[in-house]
Design a protein around this motif. Structure first.
Motif, short mmCIF file in Angstrom:
data_model
loop_
_atom_site.label_atom_id
_atom_site.label_comp_id
_atom_site.label_asym_id
_atom_site.label_seq_id
_atom_site.Cartn_x
_atom_site.Cartn_y
_atom_site.Cartn_z
N PRO A 1 9.14 -2.31 13.59
CA PRO A 1 9.08 -3.75 13.85
C PRO A 1 10.25 -4.50 13.21
CG PRO A 1 6.92 -2.92 13.22
CD PRO A 1 7.89 -1.80 12.99
N GLY A 2 10.93 -5.28 14.02
CA GLY A 2 12.05 -6.08 13.53
C GLY A 2 13.41 -5.43 13.71
N GLN B 1 8.21 6.95 12.73
CA GLN B 1 7.89 5.77 13.53
C GLN B 1 8.56 5.84 14.90
OE1 GLN B 1 8.26 2.92 9.74
NE2 GLN B 1 7.81 1.74 11.58
N THR C 1 4.66 -1.15 4.76
CA THR C 1 3.32 -1.64 5.06
C THR C 1 2.43 -0.46 5.43
OG1 THR C 1 3.56 -1.94 7.45
CG2 THR C 1 4.45 -3.69 6.03
N ASP D 1 1.45 0.12 8.26
CA ASP D 1 1.91 0.55 9.58
C ASP D 1 3.34 1.07 9.56
OD1 ASP D 1 -0.52 -0.23 10.89
OD2 ASP D 1 0.12 -2.31 10.66
N GLN E 1 8.75 -2.29 7.96
CA GLN E 1 8.95 -3.52 8.73
C GLN E 1 10.29 -4.12 8.32
OE1 GLN E 1 6.22 -5.71 10.42
NE2 GLN E 1 7.85 -7.10 11.00
N TYR F 1 12.64 -7.52 8.34
CA TYR F 1 12.51 -8.98 8.45
C TYR F 1 13.87 -9.59 8.75
CZ TYR F 1 7.96 -8.05 6.41
OH TYR F 1 6.69 -7.56 6.18
#
Length: 237
Positions: free
Chosen positions: A18-19, A50, A225, A227, A230, A232
């Motif tokens: 993510p990101g 991932q 995290t 998950d 991440q 940002y």
């Protein structure tokens, strides 16, 4: 069509982080080879997993090629995250290959070409779309022809591109101003950094290079995290 419009029209392979896709123009280019480098414990292997899980979610088979670590240990370590990794392993959407057992044999050393051919064989046995090779660190000490690395690596990357598999290679970051053959030959380089500030660990990610893709090369804050990792949009400081 303008170059910018052409780049935007190319298919992308989502990274699963993510990101990250937001700073590399939407994702990786398919069939390219990318290097993820950083200090020990920075999350290189986590990013690789991932990436494979994201592919498995979309029906793309992935292969994790372990050059040193025992794959069983890697799988156990990844169970801390909400990846659902065991399900993808059981369904064979993600397969793990242990080449470390061959590389670490004291009685025989592979050549670079033998090593890369073994990896290609593992990939060719199945309809693999995503590959993670973990890790390239210190392999020069495990092969018998360390001087041939750049030539053999160039051929290997070309073969991966012809197979149209999107590949992540991981490696330890040595010195900030010291670059290896992987840095020059890979289509993209992602560097994970960590800093100590006010007695706290600060982690950041930087896209050092990304051929053919408009990207943000500034440091971005990252966080572990449940998950996974991440990324940002803001700077780490």
């Amino acid at each position: 069509m303008y170059v910018g419009e052409l780049l935007k029209s190319l298919d992308r392979v989502p990274s699963g982080v993510p990101g990250l896709d937001d700073i590399i123009g939407g994702g990786f280019l398919p069939g390219r080879v990318y290097l993820v480098t950083g200090p020990p414990g920075s999350g290189k292997t986590t990013i690789g997993i991932q990436f494979l899980v994201e592919g498995a979610k979309n029906g793309e088979k992935g292969a994790f090629i372990s050059l040193v670590e025992n794959p069983k240990i890697i799988i156990q370590d990844m169970l801390r995250y909400n990846f659902g990794l065991l399900g993808y392993v059981k369904s064979k959407m993600i397969t793990f290959h242990d080449l470390g057992s061959y590389l670490l044999r004291a009685e025989y050393k592979m050549s670079w070409t033998e090593l890369f051919n073994a990896i290609l064989k593992a990939i060719n046995e199945e309809e693999i779309k995503r590959v993670v090779i973990d890790s390239f660190t210190s392999l020069e000490h495990l092969v018998k022809d360390s001087e041939n690395k750049r030539w053999a690596l160039g051929r290997f990357i070309r073969a991966l591109q012809e197979l149209e598999v999107t590949t992540i290679i991981t490696a330890e970051m040595l010195q900030g101003d010291s670059y290896t053959d992987e840095h020059y030959l890979a289509d993209g380089v992602i560097v994970i950094h960590h800093f100590m500030r006010n007695y706290q660990m600060i982690r950041a990610l930087q896209v050092l290079k990304m051929r053919g893709v408009p990207h943000d090369s500034n440091l971005k804050r990252i966080h572990f995290t449940e998950d996974g990792i991440q990324v940002y949009p803001e700077a780490p400081f």
